[in-house]
Design a protein around this motif. Structure first.
Motif, PDB file in Angstrom:
ATOM      1  N   VAL A  21       0.878  -1.180   0.000  1.00  0.00           N
ATOM      2  CA  VAL A  21       0.000   0.000   0.000  1.00  0.00           C
ATOM      3  C   VAL A  21       0.911   1.225   0.000  1.00  0.00           C
ATOM      4  CG1 VAL A  21      -0.254   0.170   2.547  1.00  0.00           C
ATOM      5  CG2 VAL A  21      -2.026   1.112   1.051  1.00  0.00           C
ATOM      6  N   CYS A  22       0.560   2.207  -0.826  1.00  0.00           N
ATOM      7  CA  CYS A  22       1.377   3.426  -0.904  1.00  0.00           C
ATOM      8  C   CYS A  22       0.468   4.610  -0.591  1.00  0.00           C
ATOM      9  CB  CYS A  22       1.959   3.532  -2.314  1.00  0.00           C
ATOM     10  SG  CYS A  22       2.876   5.038  -2.605  1.00  0.00           S
ATOM     11  N   LEU A  23       0.903   5.462   0.331  1.00  0.00           N
ATOM     12  CA  LEU A  23       0.123   6.660   0.670  1.00  0.00           C
ATOM     13  C   LEU A  23       0.901   7.887   0.217  1.00  0.00           C
ATOM     14  CD1 LEU A  23      -2.231   8.115   2.239  1.00  0.00           C
ATOM     15  CD2 LEU A  23      -0.716   8.103   4.239  1.00  0.00           C
ATOM     16  N   THR A  24       0.283   8.720  -0.612  1.00  0.00           N
ATOM     17  CA  THR A  24       0.988   9.923  -1.068  1.00  0.00           C
ATOM     18  C   THR A  24       0.254  11.190  -0.635  1.00  0.00           C
ATOM     19  OG1 THR A  24      -0.108  10.115  -3.235  1.00  0.00           O
ATOM     20  CG2 THR A  24       1.851   8.708  -3.114  1.00  0.00           C
ATOM     21  N   GLY A  25       1.040  12.286  -0.565  1.00  0.00           N
ATOM     22  CA  GLY A  25       0.499  13.600  -0.225  1.00  0.00           C
ATOM     23  C   GLY A  25       1.098  14.670  -1.117  1.00  0.00           C
ATOM     24  N   ALA A  26       0.873  15.900  -0.737  1.00  0.00           N
ATOM     25  CA  ALA A  26       1.227  17.054  -1.571  1.00  0.00           C
ATOM     26  C   ALA A  26       2.695  17.050  -1.998  1.00  0.00           C
ATOM     27  CB  ALA A  26       0.899  18.333  -0.819  1.00  0.00           C
ATOM     28  N   GLY A  27       3.580  16.474  -1.178  1.00  0.00           N
ATOM     29  CA  GLY A  27       5.011  16.474  -1.492  1.00  0.00           C
ATOM     30  C   GLY A  27       5.325  15.802  -2.816  1.00  0.00           C
ATOM     31  N   VAL A  28       4.523  14.794  -3.221  1.00  0.00           N
ATOM     32  CA  VAL A  28       4.785  14.095  -4.479  1.00  0.00           C
ATOM     33  C   VAL A  28       4.572  15.025  -5.674  1.00  0.00           C
ATOM     34  CG1 VAL A  28       3.921  12.236  -5.981  1.00  0.00           C
ATOM     35  CG2 VAL A  28       4.269  11.814  -3.579  1.00  0.00           C
ATOM     36  N   SER A  29       3.624  15.942  -5.545  1.00  0.00           N
ATOM     37  CA  SER A  29       3.332  16.850  -6.656  1.00  0.00           C
ATOM     38  C   SER A  29       4.114  18.160  -6.563  1.00  0.00           C
ATOM     39  CB  SER A  29       1.832  17.133  -6.720  1.00  0.00           C
ATOM     40  OG  SER A  29       1.136  15.957  -7.068  1.00  0.00           O
ATOM     41  N   ALA A  30       4.855  18.355  -5.476  1.00  0.00           N
ATOM     42  CA  ALA A  30       5.589  19.616  -5.296  1.00  0.00           C
ATOM     43  C   ALA A  30       6.571  19.838  -6.447  1.00  0.00           C
ATOM     44  CB  ALA A  30       6.324  19.604  -3.952  1.00  0.00           C
ATOM     45  N   GLU A  31       7.262  18.755  -6.860  1.00  0.00           N
ATOM     46  CA  GLU A  31       8.256  18.900  -7.938  1.00  0.00           C
ATOM     47  C   GLU A  31       7.607  19.081  -9.317  1.00  0.00           C
ATOM     48  OE1 GLU A  31      11.748  16.015  -7.029  1.00  0.00           O
ATOM     49  OE2 GLU A  31      10.135  15.650  -5.609  1.00  0.00           O
ATOM     50  N   SER A  32       6.286  18.938  -9.387  1.00  0.00           N
ATOM     51  CA  SER A  32       5.560  19.261 -10.626  1.00  0.00           C
ATOM     52  C   SER A  32       5.055  20.695 -10.590  1.00  0.00           C
ATOM     53  CB  SER A  32       4.367  18.309 -10.803  1.00  0.00           C
ATOM     54  OG  SER A  32       4.815  17.001 -11.016  1.00  0.00           O
ATOM     55  N   GLY A  33       5.373  21.402  -9.521  1.00  0.00           N
ATOM     56  CA  GLY A  33       4.994  22.811  -9.421  1.00  0.00           C
ATOM     57  C   GLY A  33       3.573  23.031  -8.932  1.00  0.00           C
ATOM     58  N   ILE A  34       2.944  21.973  -8.385  1.00  0.00           N
ATOM     59  CA  ILE A  34       1.584  22.170  -7.876  1.00  0.00           C
ATOM     60  C   ILE A  34       1.658  22.648  -6.436  1.00  0.00           C
ATOM     61  CG2 ILE A  34      -0.609  21.042  -7.321  1.00  0.00           C
ATOM     62  CD1 ILE A  34      -0.433  19.549  -9.792  1.00  0.00           C
ATOM     63  N   ALA A  35       1.138  23.849  -6.232  1.00  0.00           N
ATOM     64  CA  ALA A  35       1.174  24.428  -4.892  1.00  0.00           C
ATOM     65  C   ALA A  35       0.180  23.681  -4.006  1.00  0.00           C
ATOM     66  CB  ALA A  35       0.788  25.896  -4.962  1.00  0.00           C
ATOM     67  N   THR A  36       0.541  23.503  -2.740  1.00  0.00           N
ATOM     68  CA  THR A  36      -0.420  22.919  -1.805  1.00  0.00           C
ATOM     69  C   THR A  36      -1.520  23.952  -1.583  1.00  0.00           C
ATOM     70  OG1 THR A  36       0.646  23.846   0.122  1.00  0.00           O
ATOM     71  CG2 THR A  36       1.423  21.687  -0.612  1.00  0.00           C
ATOM     72  N   PHE A  37      -2.593  23.512  -0.985  1.00  0.00           N
ATOM     73  CA  PHE A  37      -3.722  24.400  -0.748  1.00  0.00           C
ATOM     74  C   PHE A  37      -3.265  25.666  -0.026  1.00  0.00           C
ATOM     75  CE2 PHE A  37      -7.667  25.939   0.865  1.00  0.00           C
ATOM     76  CZ  PHE A  37      -8.570  25.571  -0.108  1.00  0.00           C
ATOM     77  N   ARG A  38      -2.417  25.444   0.996  1.00  0.00           N
ATOM     78  CA  ARG A  38      -1.961  26.598   1.778  1.00  0.00           C
ATOM     79  C   ARG A  38      -1.027  27.489   0.959  1.00  0.00           C
ATOM     80  NH1 ARG A  38      -3.213  22.545   5.548  1.00  0.00           N
ATOM     81  NH2 ARG A  38      -1.625  21.220   4.625  1.00  0.00           N
ATOM     82  N   ASP A  39      -0.094  26.878   0.215  1.00  0.00           N
ATOM     83  CA  ASP A  39       0.833  27.670  -0.607  1.00  0.00           C
ATOM     84  C   ASP A  39       0.110  28.387  -1.736  1.00  0.00           C
ATOM     85  OD1 ASP A  39       2.849  26.767   0.925  1.00  0.00           O
ATOM     86  OD2 ASP A  39       3.515  25.213  -0.457  1.00  0.00           O
ATOM     87  N   ALA A  40      -1.025  27.818  -2.171  1.00  0.00           N
ATOM     88  CA  ALA A  40      -1.733  28.405  -3.306  1.00  0.00           C
ATOM     89  C   ALA A  40      -2.384  29.732  -2.952  1.00  0.00           C
ATOM     90  CB  ALA A  40      -2.786  27.426  -3.823  1.00  0.00           C
ATOM     91  N   GLN A  41      -2.367  30.043  -1.661  1.00  0.00           N
ATOM     92  CA  GLN A  41      -3.003  31.301  -1.235  1.00  0.00           C
ATOM     93  C   GLN A  41      -2.074  32.483  -1.499  1.00  0.00           C
ATOM     94  OE1 GLN A  41      -5.838  29.256  -1.002  1.00  0.00           O
ATOM     95  NE2 GLN A  41      -6.351  31.178  -0.057  1.00  0.00           N
ATOM     96  N   THR A  42      -1.676  32.630  -2.743  1.00  0.00           N
ATOM     97  CA  THR A  42      -0.809  33.748  -3.107  1.00  0.00           C
ATOM     98  C   THR A  42      -1.475  34.490  -4.255  1.00  0.00           C
ATOM     99  OG1 THR A  42       0.352  32.304  -4.619  1.00  0.00           O
ATOM    100  CG2 THR A  42       1.357  32.598  -2.461  1.00  0.00           C
ATOM    101  N   GLY A  43      -0.852  35.581  -4.665  1.00  0.00           N
ATOM    102  CA  GLY A  43      -1.348  36.338  -5.814  1.00  0.00           C
ATOM    103  C   GLY A  43      -2.803  36.720  -5.638  1.00  0.00           C
ATOM    104  N   LEU A  44      -3.542  36.479  -6.716  1.00  0.00           N
ATOM    105  CA  LEU A  44      -4.939  36.896  -6.770  1.00  0.00           C
ATOM    106  C   LEU A  44      -5.776  36.343  -5.618  1.00  0.00           C
ATOM    107  CD1 LEU A  44      -6.860  38.356  -8.696  1.00  0.00           C
ATOM    108  CD2 LEU A  44      -7.190  36.196  -9.892  1.00  0.00           C
ATOM    109  N   TRP A  45      -5.408  35.147  -5.163  1.00  0.00           N
ATOM    110  CA  TRP A  45      -6.263  34.460  -4.189  1.00  0.00           C
ATOM    111  C   TRP A  45      -5.817  34.688  -2.744  1.00  0.00           C
ATOM    112  CZ3 TRP A  45     -10.734  32.958  -5.953  1.00  0.00           C
ATOM    113  CH2 TRP A  45     -10.860  32.664  -7.309  1.00  0.00           C
ATOM    114  N   ALA A  46      -4.732  35.450  -2.569  1.00  0.00           N
ATOM    115  CA  ALA A  46      -4.140  35.586  -1.232  1.00  0.00           C
ATOM    116  C   ALA A  46      -5.110  36.159  -0.204  1.00  0.00           C
ATOM    117  CB  ALA A  46      -2.885  36.446  -1.312  1.00  0.00           C
ATOM    118  N   LYS A  47      -6.026  37.008  -0.677  1.00  0.00           N
ATOM    119  CA  LYS A  47      -6.891  37.683   0.295  1.00  0.00           C
ATOM    120  C   LYS A  47      -8.092  36.821   0.721  1.00  0.00           C
ATOM    121  CE  LYS A  47      -9.428  40.557  -3.113  1.00  0.00           C
ATOM    122  NZ  LYS A  47      -8.912  40.083  -4.383  1.00  0.00           N
TER     123      LYS A  47
END
Ligand code: APR
Length: 253
Positions: A21-47
């Motif tokens: 069984v393999c469990l993955t999280g946001a770290g696997v997609s980090a190197e694809s440039g996908i921001a985590t939900f928390r990191d995505a709160q930048t730019g237009l969406w920061a507010k």
């Protein structure tokens, strides 16, 4: 144990394993440039407050805002490409006799890298359903640009992304599949998750209680790396391909 013998002992356990069984999280997609939900709160969406963008209450207050946020996120996911970590896990599925990949990620990069038996615990950003009657909805090109979510063809309810929002239950069929795979596993491979969001964070313990050997891949130490039999410290895009190559060597040796 030094890092090289840790990798060898993880590879030996995987090479022997019948069920993985393999469990993955946001770290696997980090190197694809996908921001985590928390990191995505930048730019237009920061507010904006994440709870307003990903909750039933926020959707009721401002369905257009939530729709635009998810259409932006969907666009980012489609622009992103799977990385070496995703491809390595897809390769491991082809090698292992029985392999279940349980992900907390709502992107589809595992499938795009070739993984087949994927359990999405937190849903998928590329699927849509009615918020009222749950009927699946096929997204049309014009709907992606719209300021408001489309309406359900059956009941006229608002269409939403098929992801788990704050305060919502996880899809029970997915939880059941994940738990069955963990209980039966000989090896649990944990990649790129902080292990702080429940119930996913319980999965490694369920596997360990059932006798599984636990491997954690993460550049940072966490509670999961402490409970794991082996912590392979480093990014998934680097460590996972090396691990899978070592499994292949161990199986042919
Ligand atoms: N390779 C492996 N791990 C990495 C990498 C990398 N390249 N980069 C970062 N990490 C690790 C971090 O050290 C951290 O432990 O990935 C982990 C990411 O942790 P979180 O952001 O908490 O992500 P996750 O564990 O998936 O969170 C679970 O929380 O936001 C909600 O629903 C959302 O599914 C998500 C859930």
């Amino acid at each position: 144990m030094n890092p090289s013998s840790q990798l060898q002992s993880a590879a030996a356990a995987l090479a022997r394993a019948g069920r993985v069984v393999c469990l993955t999280g946001a770290g696997v997609s980090a190197e694809s440039g996908i921001a985590t939900f928390r990191d995505a709160q930048t730019g237009l969406w920061a507010k904006f407050d994440p709870q307003e963008l990903a909750s039933q209450e926020g959707f009721a207050r401002n369905p257009g805002l939530v729709w635009r946020w998810y259409m932006d996120r969907l666009h980012w996911v489609e622009e992103a490409q799977p990385n070496a970590g995703h491809y390595a896990l897809a390769e491991l599925e082809r090698i292992a006799p029985d392999f279940t990949l349980v992900t907390q990620n709502v992107d589809n990069l595992h499938e795009r890298a070739g993984s087949v038996n994927v359990v999405h615990l937190h849903g998928s950003i590329a699927r849509f359903r009615c918020n009222r009657c749950a009927k699946q909805h096929a997204l049309q090109p014009a709907e992606r640009e719209a300021d408001l979510p489309p309406r359900c063809a059956v009941c006229q309810g608002l269409v939403r992304p098929d992801v788990v929002w704050f305060g919502e239950m996880l899809p029970q069929a997915m939880v059941a599949r994940a738990w069955q795979a963990a209980e039966a596993a000989d090896v649990a491979l944990i990649v790129g998750t902080s292990g702080v969001v429940y119930p996913a964070a319980q999965l490694p313990y369920v596997a360990q209680n059932g006798g599984a050997f636990v491997i954690d891949i993460n550049p940072e130490a966490s509670g999961l790396s402490t409970m794991a039999d082996v912590h392979l410290a480093g990014p998934s895009g680097e460590i996972s391909p090396r691990l899978v190559a070592a499994v292949q060597n161990a199986r042919t040796a």
